[in-house]
Design an enzyme around this catalytic site. Structure first.
Site, mmCIF file in Angstrom:
data_model
loop_
_atom_site.group_PDB
_atom_site.id
_atom_site.type_symbol
_atom_site.label_atom_id
_atom_site.label_comp_id
_atom_site.label_asym_id
_atom_site.label_seq_id
_atom_site.Cartn_x
_atom_site.Cartn_y
_atom_site.Cartn_z
ATOM 1 C CG ASP A 132 11.084 -16.557 -18.878
ATOM 2 O OD1 ASP A 132 9.517 -17.666 -19.232
ATOM 3 O OD2 ASP A 132 11.884 -16.926 -19.139
ATOM 4 N NE ARG A 182 4.760 -17.637 -16.787
ATOM 5 C CZ ARG A 182 6.177 -17.876 -17.318
ATOM 6 N NH1 ARG A 182 7.150 -17.343 -17.274
ATOM 7 N NH2 ARG A 182 6.990 -19.432 -16.833
HETATM 8 C C1 LIG Z 1 5.976 -17.705 -13.041
HETATM 9 C C2 LIG Z 1 6.484 -16.364 -13.082
HETATM 10 C C3 LIG Z 1 6.990 -15.727 -14.277
HETATM 11 C C4 LIG Z 1 7.081 -15.148 -15.097
HETATM 12 N N1 LIG Z 1 7.988 -14.589 -16.176
HETATM 13 C C5 LIG Z 1 8.021 -13.318 -15.839
HETATM 14 C C6 LIG Z 1 8.578 -12.871 -17.694
HETATM 15 O O1 LIG Z 1 8.479 -14.049 -18.740
HETATM 16 N N2 LIG Z 1 8.291 -11.571 -17.688
HETATM 17 C C7 LIG Z 1 8.518 -10.377 -17.104
HETATM 18 O O2 LIG Z 1 8.716 -9.968 -18.011
HETATM 19 N N3 LIG Z 1 8.366 -10.748 -16.121
HETATM 20 C C8 LIG Z 1 7.602 -11.848 -15.822
HETATM 21 N N4 LIG Z 1 7.380 -12.236 -14.334
HETATM 22 C C9 LIG Z 1 8.309 -11.461 -13.349
HETATM 23 C C10 LIG Z 1 6.807 -10.185 -13.942
HETATM 24 O O3 LIG Z 1 6.585 -9.463 -14.416
HETATM 25 C C11 LIG Z 1 6.972 -9.717 -11.689
HETATM 26 O O4 LIG Z 1 7.357 -8.355 -12.092
HETATM 27 C C12 LIG Z 1 6.967 -9.942 -10.878
HETATM 28 O O5 LIG Z 1 6.342 -11.268 -10.754
HETATM 29 C C13 LIG Z 1 6.751 -9.156 -9.333
HETATM 30 O O6 LIG Z 1 5.203 -8.536 -9.818
HETATM 31 P P1 LIG Z 1 3.879 -9.639 -8.580
HETATM 32 O O7 LIG Z 1 2.602 -9.343 -9.664
HETATM 33 O O8 LIG Z 1 4.691 -10.270 -8.104
HETATM 34 O O9 LIG Z 1 2.768 -7.575 -8.192
HETATM 35 P P2 LIG Z 1 4.117 -6.650 -7.160
HETATM 36 O O10 LIG Z 1 3.299 -5.837 -7.351
HETATM 37 O O11 LIG Z 1 5.173 -6.628 -7.893
HETATM 38 O O12 LIG Z 1 4.402 -6.686 -6.016
HETATM 39 C C14 LIG Z 1 3.758 -7.411 -5.210
HETATM 40 C C15 LIG Z 1 3.687 -8.166 -3.464
HETATM 41 O O13 LIG Z 1 5.233 -9.211 -3.697
HETATM 42 C C16 LIG Z 1 5.836 -9.439 -3.299
HETATM 43 N N5 LIG Z 1 6.515 -9.055 -3.963
HETATM 44 C C17 LIG Z 1 6.734 -9.310 -5.356
HETATM 45 N N6 LIG Z 1 8.104 -9.075 -5.886
HETATM 46 C C18 LIG Z 1 9.143 -9.526 -5.219
HETATM 47 C C19 LIG Z 1 10.323 -9.738 -4.967
HETATM 48 N N7 LIG Z 1 11.297 -9.862 -5.902
HETATM 49 N N8 LIG Z 1 10.995 -9.599 -3.425
HETATM 50 C C20 LIG Z 1 9.727 -9.781 -2.076
HETATM 51 N N9 LIG Z 1 8.856 -9.895 -2.582
HETATM 52 C C21 LIG Z 1 8.366 -9.157 -3.650
HETATM 53 C C22 LIG Z 1 6.009 -8.233 -2.357
HETATM 54 O O14 LIG Z 1 5.533 -8.413 -0.828
HETATM 55 C C23 LIG Z 1 4.966 -7.013 -3.280
HETATM 56 O O15 LIG Z 1 4.445 -6.254 -2.691
HETATM 57 C C24 LIG Z 1 7.153 -13.521 -14.302
HETATM 58 C C25 LIG Z 1 6.454 -13.988 -12.390
HETATM 59 C C26 LIG Z 1 6.131 -14.765 -11.710
HETATM 60 C C27 LIG Z 1 5.820 -15.773 -10.466
#
Ligand SMILES: Cc1cc2nc3c(=O)[nH]c(=O)nc-3n(C[C@H](O)[C@H](O)[C@H](O)COP(=O)(O)OP(=O)(O)OC[C@H]3O[C@@H](n4cnc5c(N)ncnc54)[C@H](O)[C@@H]3O)c2cc1C
Length: 310
Positions: A132, A182
């Protein structure tokens, strides 16, 4: 950054809130939406349920920024046991490791040693380990950790965050070592000095980085990719770009978090996409859960409903 997001991210760093809120019944009820349970058995049951829907998984035990070496060693022992448990129950799952949970904040050598033990065992079992990416002060040390592991192991990948300005250069510097990347937007409260603040800018950078990862040059160089997002517009743009470039739907992964956009996970998988879901479990869920709330403050509605229904 919105006021609510800023407050939630600040709250995620508060030990007082962690010790007081996490014990409350309403908080435990609310978190269940994103967490199948606190035990590895609950997480493995979720792996099995997802497998039934054609979705693969990656497990992470919650916990970060540990205080002493024994905790890092305990986390490694835990993950070794998880790998063996998954193997015994014939469940294939990957691991996602937080470097600070393995001691990165205490001693980089300690962290490398722990992560190497896990990559080694995962390689013996034919599975994969993701590193991560945490808050920006850890990026250099995390990339060093990844480079060290990658020199020894093929079954390791690292997360890069599209909100950081530096990520474009970091990605270029990793390409020669045939990385597995990732790509995510980034979940921490970063300052405008190091990270894009506006969603539109983060999204634009995400698409730029995704296209670079999917470029013919990167693919011929042996890059593997997972796109970690629930943003369906981004998913559509990645899929369109890949289709236009003649890349098969299952040649790259779309990764999502357990409990978020479940119906899209199932639909995309049924359409032939490779979907992997990251399942978090464990007792130390407070800072992680606050980051999930910060991503979508509307989720506070679930917390409030839990207060009134508990
Ligand atoms: C497999 C995976 C591994 C990850 N590893 C890391 C890491 O190592 N380091 C790091 O900094 N971040 C990590 N993240 C988190 C990432 O950085 C984002 O904070 C998170 O994925 C939300 O961003 P988004 O791309 O979904 O877009 P966003 O613009 O935040 O969300 C898009 C849409 O997705 C839905 N959504 C998003 N989040 C949520 C929520 N919490 N609850 C409900 N609906 C939601 C909503 O409908 C929203 O409108 C990871 C995420 C995933 C999926």
């Amino acid at each position: 950054m919105g006021v609510m997001r800023t407050l939630l991210l600040k709250g995620s760093e508060s030990p007082w809130l962690a010790s007081h809120v996490a014990k409350r019944h309403f908080a435990q009820r609310a978190v269940r939406r994103f967490l199948p349970g606190e035990t590895v058995e609950a997480a493995l049951a979720a792996v099995e349920e997802l497998r039934g829907r054609g979705i693969t998984s990656v497990l992470t035990q919650l916990g970060e920024a540990i205080a002493d070496r024994r905790e890092a060693e305990a986390a490694t022992a835990h993950y070794l046991d998880v790998l063996d448990k998954a193997q015994r129950t014939d469940l294939s799952t990957q691991l996602s490791l937080k470097p600070t949970q393995l001691g990165l904040g205490l001693d980089a050598g300690l962290c490398v040693a722990q992560a190497a033990r896990l990559a080694d065992r995962a390689a013996q079992l034919g599975t994969f380990v993701w590193i991560d990416m945490e808050a920006s002060p850890y990026v250099d040390a995390t990339l060093d950790l990844y480079r060290t592991l990658r020199a020894e192991y093929d079954n390791v990948g690292v997360c890069l965050q599209a909100y950081l300005y530096r990520t474009v250069a970091d990605l270029e510097s990793l390409l020669p070592i045939r990385p597995a990347i990732r790509l995510v937007k980034g979940a921490y409260g970063e300052s405008p000095g190091v990270a894009f603040v506006r969603k539109a800018d983060v999204d634009q950078n995400f698409v730029k980085l995704a296209k670079r990862l999917l470029s013919a040059e990167a693919r011929q160089g042996g890059v593997r990719h997972g796109f970690g997002t629930h943003d369906m517009q981004l998913v559509a743009r990645i899929r369109d770009f890949a289709e236009g470039a003649g890349i098969a739907k299952d040649a790259y992964e779309i990764q999502m978090l357990y409990g978020i956009r479940r119906s899209d996970q199932v639909r995309l998988s049924a359409e032939g996409a490779s979907i992997r879901v990251l399942i978090s479990y464990g007792a130390a869920w407070f800072p992680w859960y606050m980051r999930r709330l910060a991503e979508r403050p509307a989720n506070l509605g679930f917390v409030l409903r839990s207060v009134f229904t508990s």
